[in-house]
Write an enzyme that holds these catalytic residues in place. Structure first.
Site: not given
Ligand code: NAI
Length: 247
Positions: A155, A159
């Site tokens: 993740y 990002k």
């Protein structure tokens, strides 16, 4: 006149949480919306809420990880509204695990939706935005893309990738008067964070100078600003909406 009167905005992953709040806020500011979710039924439900605000809403099913589906989304938007003023890349998922236990599927799925999905939408919308010589792109990243987080290597990498993508595209499209920015939420009360145990949430809140989790509406307010003409001289930036968590 409202700040976004009659602008055409696409919000991906608009069926709930931050995406839904963004769609409703942009509609409240006068925009007409294309709202996407992986299921048409869920997109229709938020479209009904937008129509109740007196704005037009086109619900579409779209998996942002699939380029052909994203192309159809852009085609559907221009066929209905003839233009795109605002693209908000909000769709995102988590598949958390410690690196030592993370399998390829967890890695690939999160990169495919969060990073490739953002690329797909920008890539498909850019021709229209360039022709118009105007447009705003707002990508939803996360503070953990800046600071990292144990258990979220996939993740955080996705990002952080969104931040690099934002800055590169901002440079490429600046000459066409297209502004590209990112919003990095901290801990926001949505389904994504609802799964965390109470104790973890309390500890997290203690690490936030403003002492609480944020709301989807507080993220939406920042997106609405970046999507408006008030932000015409802002591009390539990452704005944290995190109660001061990362300074
Ligand atoms: P959520 O899980 O409540 O909603 C995610 C939305 O994305 C849903 O509408 C879902 O249908 C959609 N979606 C998932 N996979 C998709 C796909 N393949 N194609 C199209 N749509 C898809 O999540 P939340 O909390 O509202 O998050 C929204 C964005 O904000 C995400 O990008 C997330 O990473 C980011 N974010 C959230 C934070 C939080 O604390 N909740 C903190 C920082 C960033």
């Amino acid at each position: 006149m409202s700040r976004l009167q009659d602008k055409v905005a696409i919000v991906t992953g608009a069926s709930r949480g931050i995406g839904r709040a963004i769609a409703l806020r942009l509609a409240g500011d006068g925009a007409n919306l294309v709202v996407t979710a992986t299921s048409l039924e869920r997109a229709e439900s938020v479209a009904t809420e937008i129509e109740a605000l007196g704005r037009k809403a086109l619900p579409l099913a779209c998996d942002v990880a699939e380029f052909e589906q994203v192309e159809s989304l852009i085609k559907g938007t221009t066929e209905t509204f003839s233009r795109i003023d605002i693209l908000v890349n909000n769709a995102g998922i988590t598949k958390d695990n410690l690196l030592i236990r993370m399998n390829q599927e967890q890695w690939d799925d999160v990169i495919a939706v969060n990073l490739k999905g953002t690329f797909n939408c920008i890539r498909a919308a850019t021709k229209t935005l360039m022709k118009q010589r105007a447009g705003k792109i707002v990508n939803i990243t996360s503070v953990v893309g800046i600071m990292g987080n144990a258990g979220q290597a996939n993740y955080c990498a996705s990002k952080a990738g969104v931040i690099g993508l934002t800055k590169s595209v901002a440079r490429e499209l600046a000459a066409r008067n297209i502004q590209v920015n990112a919003v990095a939420p901290g801990f926001i009360t949505t389904d994504m964070t609802a799964a965390l145990p109470e104790e973890v949430k309390e500890n997290l809140s203690e690490a936030i100078p403003l002492g609480r989790m944020g709301s989807p509406e507080e993220v939406a307010a920042c997106v609405a600003y970046l999507a408006s003409e008030d932000a015409d001289y802002i591009t390539g930036q990452v704005i944290n909406v995190d109660g001061g968590m990362v300074m």
